[in-house]
Design a protein around this motif. Structure first.
Motif, short mmCIF file in Angstrom:
data_model
loop_
_atom_site.label_atom_id
_atom_site.label_comp_id
_atom_site.label_asym_id
_atom_site.label_seq_id
_atom_site.Cartn_x
_atom_site.Cartn_y
_atom_site.Cartn_z
N MET A 133 -19.66 59.59 -37.14
CA MET A 133 -18.76 58.51 -37.74
C MET A 133 -18.37 57.95 -36.35
N HIS A 134 -18.23 56.31 -36.46
CA HIS A 134 -17.95 55.70 -35.32
C HIS A 134 -16.80 54.70 -35.50
N ALA A 135 -15.69 54.93 -35.31
CA ALA A 135 -14.46 54.10 -35.80
C ALA A 135 -14.69 52.94 -34.77
N GLY A 136 -14.28 51.69 -35.39
CA GLY A 136 -14.11 50.41 -34.61
C GLY A 136 -15.38 49.92 -33.95
N TRP A 137 -16.40 50.32 -34.61
CA TRP A 137 -17.89 49.77 -34.20
C TRP A 137 -18.00 48.62 -35.10
N SER A 138 -19.17 47.70 -34.87
CA SER A 138 -19.55 46.42 -35.55
C SER A 138 -21.18 46.64 -35.57
N VAL A 139 -21.51 46.08 -36.50
CA VAL A 139 -23.11 45.62 -36.53
C VAL A 139 -23.37 44.07 -36.75
N LEU A 140 -24.23 43.73 -35.56
CA LEU A 140 -24.60 42.31 -35.41
C LEU A 140 -25.97 42.12 -36.11
N VAL A 141 -26.00 41.10 -37.08
CA VAL A 141 -27.28 41.33 -37.91
C VAL A 141 -27.83 39.66 -37.77
N GLU A 142 -29.15 39.51 -37.27
CA GLU A 142 -29.61 38.16 -37.22
C GLU A 142 -30.87 38.21 -37.95
N ASN A 143 -30.85 37.17 -38.97
CA ASN A 143 -31.90 36.95 -40.04
C ASN A 143 -31.92 38.27 -40.61
N ASP A 144 -33.13 39.05 -40.90
CA ASP A 144 -32.96 40.10 -41.82
C ASP A 144 -33.18 41.45 -41.10
N LYS A 145 -32.79 41.40 -39.90
CA LYS A 145 -32.64 42.54 -38.73
C LYS A 145 -31.57 42.84 -38.06
N ILE A 146 -31.39 43.88 -37.81
CA ILE A 146 -29.92 44.68 -36.89
C ILE A 146 -30.52 44.09 -35.68
N LYS A 147 -29.43 43.37 -35.00
CA LYS A 147 -29.65 42.89 -33.40
C LYS A 147 -29.05 43.70 -32.68
N ALA A 148 -27.71 44.27 -32.94
CA ALA A 148 -26.91 44.96 -31.99
C ALA A 148 -26.02 45.98 -32.87
N VAL A 149 -25.57 46.99 -32.23
CA VAL A 149 -24.57 47.79 -32.92
C VAL A 149 -23.85 48.73 -31.78
N GLY A 150 -22.55 48.70 -32.04
CA GLY A 150 -21.89 49.30 -30.97
C GLY A 150 -20.22 49.04 -31.07
N PRO A 151 -19.52 49.49 -30.14
CA PRO A 151 -17.91 49.22 -30.32
C PRO A 151 -17.70 47.65 -30.45
N SER A 152 -16.83 47.34 -31.12
CA SER A 152 -16.61 45.80 -31.62
C SER A 152 -16.37 44.93 -30.27
N ALA A 153 -15.81 45.65 -29.25
CA ALA A 153 -15.36 45.08 -27.99
C ALA A 153 -16.37 44.51 -27.37
N GLN A 154 -17.47 45.18 -27.43
CA GLN A 154 -18.55 45.17 -26.36
C GLN A 154 -19.77 44.15 -27.17
N LEU A 155 -19.46 43.94 -28.44
CA LEU A 155 -20.57 42.98 -29.15
C LEU A 155 -20.27 41.58 -29.00
N THR A 156 -21.07 40.63 -28.51
CA THR A 156 -20.52 39.43 -28.55
C THR A 156 -21.64 38.48 -29.34
N ALA A 157 -20.83 38.10 -30.56
CA ALA A 157 -21.77 37.18 -31.44
C ALA A 157 -21.82 35.92 -31.14
N PRO A 158 -23.09 35.31 -31.43
CA PRO A 158 -23.12 33.76 -31.12
C PRO A 158 -22.31 33.03 -31.84
N THR A 159 -21.97 31.84 -31.44
CA THR A 159 -21.09 30.81 -31.99
C THR A 159 -21.63 30.76 -33.59
N GLY A 160 -20.68 30.25 -34.58
CA GLY A 160 -21.12 30.25 -35.90
C GLY A 160 -21.25 31.27 -36.65
N THR A 161 -21.42 32.49 -36.05
CA THR A 161 -21.58 33.86 -36.64
C THR A 161 -20.77 34.19 -37.94
#
Length: 383
Positions: free
Chosen positions: A1-29
């Protein structure tokens, strides 16, 4: 279990996963906030029959002989939707049970986004030894069978290739069955025939799965090199040891035996356990002790589609499998056993098949009943 994590999805794939503070999402996400929920990979159903519905509604014989293909397919579209909404984004569909290649069309309709449903791996007609399957009426009447009959070298090679050519992802073989009413299951195909089925399928890049409940049927299937053995009700320590040595997994389908016993009048929790279920308890104990890999699949269709979690719940509650093992079974283990490296985990580059449930499924498998979000290939299909 990872509290405070996010998953970044682009098209049909997972782009990135990790602590929310460390994930930068492109504009318009687009952001989906899921407070209090646990995100996990989409679940994988190891054994379903989209073209069957519960036997207490209509007996199997009557479904095969009296329901039109159009009716069965229409019903299957509802089954596919319920399966996906229950959080199962992939399913191995192990036999059309007399509906020909209708499962291939169902898979195509899902892939073309005509209907909602899980990613299907289809076995089409399945293979049985002549005379061993059903339905059986009088000896004077030849009726359509629930699977394709094939025997001997030429017959088997032709049937396997025909099924693959028409769209089978998997070849399913019945390594044993009841030759007649009111008699126990016995081995059907010879060792040479099973070896040939596996060899022919393997050269076309297809795995073989075997229905087998007897020690001899299981032994022959394991020696032939099938990917999984389905049911394994009378499995012995010796046969499970052989399966482990040969890298063959067990898909025990405990929920199907439980459901059929209840349809026959067993009152669960009140009546003593039927002999069939006592035997299953013994074989599951032997399977656990052997260390054989366990795939999670319920033989859904024997009981209601959408109630897929029943198998996982019973493995935890009735057979004392650790919750974490069963949760992994529904995701990463099933993906590995079924050779699906693109799913079953939350990892960059894999398919964005994700679900969200309240609470902690590593502690309580039942929270998987409360699916609040389903994403398949980056598209939210239930929220």
């Amino acid at each position: 279990m990872h509290a405070g994590w996010s998953v970044l999805v682009e098209n049909d794939k997972i782009k990135a996963v990790g602590p929310s503070a460390q994930l930068t999402a492109p504009t318009g996400t687009r952001t989906l906030e899921l407070p209090g929920l646990t995100v996990l990979p989409g679940l994988i159903e190891g054994h379903s029959h989209m073209l069957l519905h519960p036997y207490n509604e209509t007996p199997w014989n009557d479904q095969v002989l009296q329901e039109s293909q159009a009716l069965r397919v229409a019903r299957a579209t509802a089954h596919a939707r319920r399966t996906l909404e229950a959080g199962f984004t992939t399913a191995r569909d192990l036999g059309s049970e007399g509906a020909g290649y209708a499962d291939v069309g169902l898979k195509q309709a899902i892939n073309q986004n005509l209907i909602p449903g899980p990613r299907l791996l289809v076995a089409t007609r399945a293979l049985v030894a002549t005379g061993s399957y059903g339905p059986k009426l009088s000896a004077d009447v030849d009726v359509p069978q629930g699977a394709q009959e094939a025997d001997g070298v030429d017959g088997i090679i032709r049937a396997v290739r025909e099924q693959i050519g028409k769209g089978a992802d998997i070849i399913k073989v019945y390594a044993d069955y009841r030759w007649g009413a009111n008699e126990p299951s016995r081995a059907t195909f010879s060792q040479d025939e099973l070896n040939l089925i596996v060899q022919t399928a393997r050269s076309a890049g297809r795995p073989v799965v075997a229905h087998a409940s007897t020690p001899e049927g299981m032994r022959r299937a394991a020696l032939a090199g099938v990917q999984t053995i389905e049911h394994g009700d009378a499995g012995t320590p010796e046969v499970f040891k052989l399966m482990k040595q040969r890298g063959v997994a067990l898909c025990p389908t405990v929920a199907a035996g439980d459901a059929i016993s209840q349809y026959r009048g067993w009152r669960k929790g009140q009546d003593p356990e039927p002999e069939r279920l006592q035997q299953k308890r013994q074989s599951m104990k032997a399977a656990k002790q052997s260390g054989v890999e366990i795939a999670i699949g319920g033989d859904v269709g024997v009981f209601s589609h959408g109630d897929n979690l029943r198998e996982a719940e019973q493995l935890v509650q009735d057979f004392d499998l650790p919750t974490l093992q069963v949760l992994r079974g529904l995701t990463s283990t099933n993906a590995r056993l079924f050779q699906l490296p693109d799913r079953g985990r939350i990892q960059p580059g894999l398919l964005a098949d994700l679900i969200a449930v309240p609470g902690d499924p590593t502690q309580d498998i039942k929270v998987l009943r409360q699916v609040r979000l389903v994403m398949k290939g980056g598209v939210v299909v239930k929220q």
